[in-house]
Design an enzyme around this catalytic site. Structure first.
Site, PDB file in Angstrom:
ATOM      1  N   GLY A 124       0.481  -1.255  -0.456  1.00 55.85           N
ATOM      2  CA  GLY A 124      -0.456  -0.141   0.084  1.00 55.85           C
ATOM      3  C   GLY A 124       0.780   1.397  -0.135  1.00 55.85           C
ATOM      4  N   GLY A 152      -0.554   4.816  -1.445  1.00 57.61           N
ATOM      5  CA  GLY A 152      -1.637   5.856  -0.724  1.00 57.61           C
ATOM      6  C   GLY A 152      -1.702   7.122  -0.473  1.00 57.61           C
ATOM      7  N   GLN A 153      -2.069   7.732   0.690  1.00 56.34           N
ATOM      8  CA  GLN A 153      -2.058   8.644   1.255  1.00 56.34           C
ATOM      9  C   GLN A 153      -0.490   8.888   2.386  1.00 56.34           C
ATOM     10  OE1 GLN A 153      -4.389   9.760   5.085  1.00 56.34           O
ATOM     11  NE2 GLN A 153      -3.432  12.201   4.647  1.00 56.34           N
ATOM     12  N   TYR A 175     -14.785  -1.075   8.198  1.00 62.47           N
ATOM     13  CA  TYR A 175     -13.563  -0.664   8.670  1.00 62.47           C
ATOM     14  C   TYR A 175     -13.160  -1.126  10.153  1.00 62.47           C
ATOM     15  CZ  TYR A 175      -9.348   2.222   9.179  1.00 62.47           C
ATOM     16  OH  TYR A 175      -8.247   3.240   8.792  1.00 62.47           O
ATOM     17  N   LYS A 195     -10.264  -3.253  11.375  1.00 61.52           N
ATOM     18  CA  LYS A 195      -9.791  -2.788  12.520  1.00 61.52           C
ATOM     19  C   LYS A 195      -9.442  -3.212  13.829  1.00 61.52           C
ATOM     20  CE  LYS A 195      -7.471  -1.060   9.579  1.00 61.52           C
ATOM     21  NZ  LYS A 195      -5.525  -1.211   8.721  1.00 61.52           N
ATOM     22  N   ILE A 202      -5.208  11.368   9.668  1.00 64.05           N
ATOM     23  CA  ILE A 202      -3.785  12.317   9.265  1.00 64.05           C
ATOM     24  C   ILE A 202      -4.035  13.588   8.166  1.00 64.05           C
ATOM     25  CG2 ILE A 202      -1.742  11.463   7.718  1.00 64.05           C
ATOM     26  CD1 ILE A 202      -2.671  10.048  10.707  1.00 64.05           C
TER      27      ILE A 202
HETATM   28  C1  AKB Z   1     -11.012   7.467   8.564  1.00 61.33           C
HETATM   29  O1  AKB Z   1     -10.993   8.114   8.209  1.00 61.33           O
HETATM   30  O2  AKB Z   1     -11.653   6.373   7.757  1.00 61.33           O
HETATM   31  C2  AKB Z   1      -9.176   7.301   8.300  1.00 61.33           C
HETATM   32  C3  AKB Z   1      -9.329   6.297   9.221  1.00 61.33           C
HETATM   33  C4  AKB Z   1      -9.397   7.400  10.855  1.00 61.33           C
HETATM   34  O3  AKB Z   1      -8.638   5.432  10.017  1.00 61.33           O
HETATM   35  N1  AKB Z   1      -8.468   8.297   8.655  1.00 61.33           N
END
Ligand code: AKB
Length: 320
Positions: free
Chosen positions: A8, A11-12, A143, A147, A173
């Site tokens: 990755g 990515g950013q 997400y 995590k 970030i």
């Molecule tokens: C998001 O906004 O999904 C990400 C994060 C806080 O992990 N930048």
């Protein structure tokens, strides 16, 4: 000498982090990877680059053996907003990619795996202010679910196999090199670009929405400091809270106005508001401070000045 694979890297975070790792460990020793997106010339020309997806274990194994990799940094992830749109894609990339990384690392007896986590592990039942290291992890996004599972898996591989797995819970970030994609905290990046280009911004969260945030130089420093920390001193492994700053959307706009007085902001909260509302205002990062000496350098105004300077110069050159 370490041989590091950054999954990755386009990515950013990966796009800047990989170049900094190359400065430390040598260009040839840091292998960059992406799935589809074209890498920058800087990334492509400064060292090896390979296109493949970590969701394909055979490919991952092939490239790890080709370069004799001993350390994997897995920056690939489907973030919160895209993850709500495509939950199965988020599961595939975030979970199948991760288990392949852990299995290949275990098989090849690698030295280290670093897998970032996120403030998305928290949910509406988590204490919102100065969120503790150990607390309720009941996220409401796919997400966040991946995590939390990723943190647990990382700790499982440490305990069961003695594999050195480390991770930190990134806040939002903010950066000026590569735009983030598909996250809830993306407004805190877009606002700077729009302030420079158009002197106005319509924000997709409410004025009083407060979230933990971090400037890219601190994000890179945190990640490298954790990678270089003495493993025997770590009590936590895959789930370090890391704080830097915490502000509302209104405070962010006020910081920009100090340097661009004509800047105007309006608020049009959308579906992303609910995700932001389920995350903390600020985090307690004393475990990271005690166990590996974490200290951020940037506060809101210092970050604003630097963001506006860098983006202002890019704008003048027609690069925005
Ligand atoms: C998001 O906004 O999904 C990400 C994060 C806080 O992990 N930048």
């Amino acid at each position: 000498m370490k041989k590091i694979l950054v999954i990755g890297s386009v990515g950013q975070i990966g796009s800047e982090f990989t170049l900094d790792l190359r400065k430390i460990y040598g260009n040839e020793n840091v292998i960059a990877n992406g799935r589809k997106t074209k890498p920058s010339e800087k990334l492509l020309k400064s060292g090896p680059f390979e296109f493949f997806s970590a969701t394909n274990k055979g490919d991952l194994e092939f490239y790890c053996k080709k370069y004799n990799i001993d350390t994997i940094v897995n920056m690939a992830a489907i973030l919160s907003v895209v993850g709500e749109d495509k939950p199965m894609l988020a599961w595939d990339v975030n979970m199948n990619g991760l288990i392949n990384v852990l299995e290949v690392a275990r098989d090849m007896k690698m030295e280290q795996v670093l897998v970032p986590s996120s403030i998305a592990v928290f949910g509406p039942e988590t204490p919102v202010n100065n969120t503790p290291q150990e607390t309720i992890l009941r996220p409401t996004t796919m997400y966040g679910v991946t995590k939390v599972a990723g943190e647990l898996l990382g700790d499982y591989y440490v305990r069961k196999y003695g594999l050195d797995v480390r991770g930190l819970r990134y806040p939002g970030i903010i950066s000026n090199e590569t735009l983030p994609g598909g996250g809830t905290t993306d407004y805190a990046v877009a606002i700077y670009y729009e302030a420079i280009k158009n002197k106005k911004y319509t924000c997709f969260v409410k004025e009083d929405t407060q979230l933990p945030m971090m400037y890219m130089p601190d994000c890179i420093k945190a990640t490298i400091d954790l990678m270089q920390a003495d493993f025997s001193k770590l009590k936590h492994h895959s789930d370090f809270n890391v704080g830097a700053m915490s502000f509302t959307a209104g405070e962010l706009a006020a910081s920009i106005k100090k340097y661009i007085p004509e800047f105007e902001i309006t608020y049009a909260p959308d579906h992303r508001q609910a995700i932001a509302d389920s995350w903390p205002n600020s985090v307690d990062d004393s475990a990271a401070r005690e166990e590996w000496g974490w200290r951020p350098a940037y506060d809101l105004d210092a970050m604003t000045q630097d963001m506006l300077k860098v983006l202002g110069e890019k704008h003048k050159k027609g690069l925005l």
